[in-house]
Design an enzyme around this catalytic site. Structure first.
Site, PDB file in Angstrom:
ATOM      1  N   ASP A  11       0.871  -1.187   0.000  1.00 60.23           N
ATOM      2  CA  ASP A  11       0.000   0.000   0.000  1.00 60.23           C
ATOM      3  C   ASP A  11       0.902   1.230   0.000  1.00 60.23           C
ATOM      4  O   ASP A  11       1.811   1.322   0.834  1.00 60.23           O
ATOM      5  CB  ASP A  11      -0.872   0.033   1.263  1.00 60.23           C
ATOM      6  CG  ASP A  11      -1.967  -1.031   1.253  1.00 60.23           C
ATOM      7  OD1 ASP A  11      -1.894  -1.965   0.442  1.00 60.23           O
ATOM      8  OD2 ASP A  11      -2.889  -0.914   2.080  1.00 60.23           O
ATOM      9  N   ASP A 130     -15.533  -3.433   0.815  1.00 58.10           N
ATOM     10  CA  ASP A 130     -14.877  -3.038   2.066  1.00 58.10           C
ATOM     11  C   ASP A 130     -15.979  -2.724   3.066  1.00 58.10           C
ATOM     12  O   ASP A 130     -16.742  -1.774   2.875  1.00 58.10           O
ATOM     13  CB  ASP A 130     -14.000  -1.804   1.807  1.00 58.10           C
ATOM     14  CG  ASP A 130     -12.971  -2.046   0.698  1.00 58.10           C
ATOM     15  OD1 ASP A 130     -12.493  -3.191   0.580  1.00 58.10           O
ATOM     16  OD2 ASP A 130     -12.662  -1.106  -0.042  1.00 58.10           O
TER      17      ASP A 130
HETATM   18  O1  LIG Z   1      -6.039  -1.110   1.788  1.00 57.53           O
HETATM   19  C1  LIG Z   1      -6.258  -0.258   2.650  1.00 57.53           C
HETATM   20  O2  LIG Z   1      -5.697  -0.294   3.772  1.00 57.53           O
HETATM   21  C2  LIG Z   1      -7.211   0.869   2.362  1.00 57.53           C
HETATM   22  C3  LIG Z   1      -7.481   1.764   3.356  1.00 57.53           C
HETATM   23  C4  LIG Z   1      -8.340   2.812   3.116  1.00 57.53           C
HETATM   24  C5  LIG Z   1      -8.904   2.944   1.869  1.00 57.53           C
HETATM   25  C6  LIG Z   1      -8.650   2.048   0.872  1.00 57.53           C
HETATM   26  C7  LIG Z   1      -7.808   0.990   1.093  1.00 57.53           C
HETATM   27  N1  LIG Z   1      -7.509   0.049   0.161  1.00 57.53           N
HETATM   28  C8  LIG Z   1      -7.911  -0.197  -1.156  1.00 57.53           C
HETATM   29  O3  LIG Z   1      -8.475   0.892  -1.865  1.00 57.53           O
HETATM   30  C9  LIG Z   1      -9.444   0.351  -2.731  1.00 57.53           C
HETATM   31  C10 LIG Z   1     -10.558   1.292  -2.883  1.00 57.53           C
HETATM   32  O4  LIG Z   1     -10.154   2.420  -3.632  1.00 57.53           O
HETATM   33  P1  LIG Z   1     -11.297   3.241  -4.365  1.00 57.53           P
HETATM   34  O5  LIG Z   1     -12.381   3.392  -3.374  1.00 57.53           O
HETATM   35  O6  LIG Z   1     -11.689   2.409  -5.545  1.00 57.53           O
HETATM   36  O7  LIG Z   1     -10.639   4.518  -4.706  1.00 57.53           O
HETATM   37  C11 LIG Z   1      -9.978  -0.903  -2.087  1.00 57.53           C
HETATM   38  O8  LIG Z   1     -10.202  -1.861  -3.053  1.00 57.53           O
HETATM   39  C12 LIG Z   1      -8.864  -1.346  -1.185  1.00 57.53           C
HETATM   40  O9  LIG Z   1      -8.144  -2.390  -1.822  1.00 57.53           O
END
Ligand SMILES: O=C(O)c1ccccc1N[C@@H]1O[C@H](COP(=O)(O)O)[C@@H](O)[C@H]1O
Length: 240
Positions: A11, A130
């Site tokens: 990340d 999520d």
């Molecule tokens: O992976 C994390 O810790 C995380 C924490 C906070 C937000 C997102 C996170 N992870 C990844 O981001 C995508 C979502 O991104 P978006 O909403 O499409 O812009 C999600 O799939 C997590 O893998």
């Protein structure tokens, strides 16, 4: 035991490989260069890399060039996520040569667009579910985005190929995965599920691997690897 795919996570926030607790901005622990972390997982035998642009997910900028550099340097499969919400960001993500992308917020806020890109790109698109309880969260997990099972039913109908299911309450905590959530999601869909959040031990990975016959295909592993709770080699051995 059927094989469980493992996806070590990198990340990226502000150019650094980090881990968060519960996905909350400000809880970062930094682990240095994302490229070096990704190459280390590849050298240890990873078949997949789960690569996340956290700034793009939070809306605090992006690490697009660095993410592309890391994805392009990999000989292994890459699942790319964070901030993929429109045609331009999807095109940029796919141009990295990644194996698939993971859409989060877009699946909650722009369902028509997501239905279209699922139809266009098939299994290159996964949706990240999520959740807190059974409520989906988007925009860096800061906003509610509807009911897990209603959204899952809609995405199933639209042909979504795969789901990455994260229990936010577990993510980054080393408290063990939410096996009940994984079982419930597998019962609600016939699509493969990638587990995410809470893995702390080889026993946790073995417990997730027990769910492979139900539809769990893989597990993301983050904090436990960075905290050296076990090595990736040990994890691959335990789940093959
Ligand atoms: O992976 C994390 O810790 C995380 C924490 C906070 C937000 C997102 C996170 N992870 C990844 O981001 C995508 C979502 O991104 P978006 O909403 O499409 O812009 C999600 O799939 C997590 O893998």
């Amino acid at each position: 035991m059927a094989k469980l795919e493992l996806l070590p996570a990198v990340d990226v926030r502000d150019g650094q490989a980090v881990r968060l607790v519960h996905g909350e901005s400000g809880t970062e622990t930094s682990y240095g260069s994302p490229l070096q972390a990704a190459l280390a997982w590849q050298r240890s035998g990873a078949e997949w890399l789960h690569l996340v642009d956290l700034d793009a997910a939070f809306g605090t900028g992006d690490n697009r060039e660095l993410i592309a550099e890391v994805a392009k340097a990999m000989d292994i499969k890459v699942e790319l996520s964070g901030g993929i919400r429109d045609d331009a960001s999807l095109a940029a993500a796919l141009a990295t040569g990644c194996t698939r992308v993971n859409l989060g917020t877009a699946a909650l806020e722009t369902p028509e667009w997501v239905a279209r890109v699922i139809a266009e790109h098939g299994d290159k698109i996964a949706v990240g579910l999520d959740v807190r309880g059974t409520t989906l969260r988007g925009r860096g997990w800061t906003r509610d985005g509807g009911d897990l099972y209603e959204t899952l039913a809609r995405l199933d109908k639209e042909g979504c190929a795969r789901y990455v299911v994260t229990d936010i309450a577990k993510d980054g905590t080393l408290q063990g995965p939410n096996l009940e959530l994984l079982r419930n999601v597998c019962a609600a869909t016939d699509r493969p599920v990638v587990a995410s959040g809470g893995v702390s031990s080889l026993d946790d990975l073995r417990a997730i691997a027990e769910l492979v016959p139900l539809g769990v295909e893989g597990s993301i592993v983050g904090k436990a690897l960075y905290a050296k709770a076990f090595t990736l080699e040990e994890a691959l051995e335990a789940t093959s």
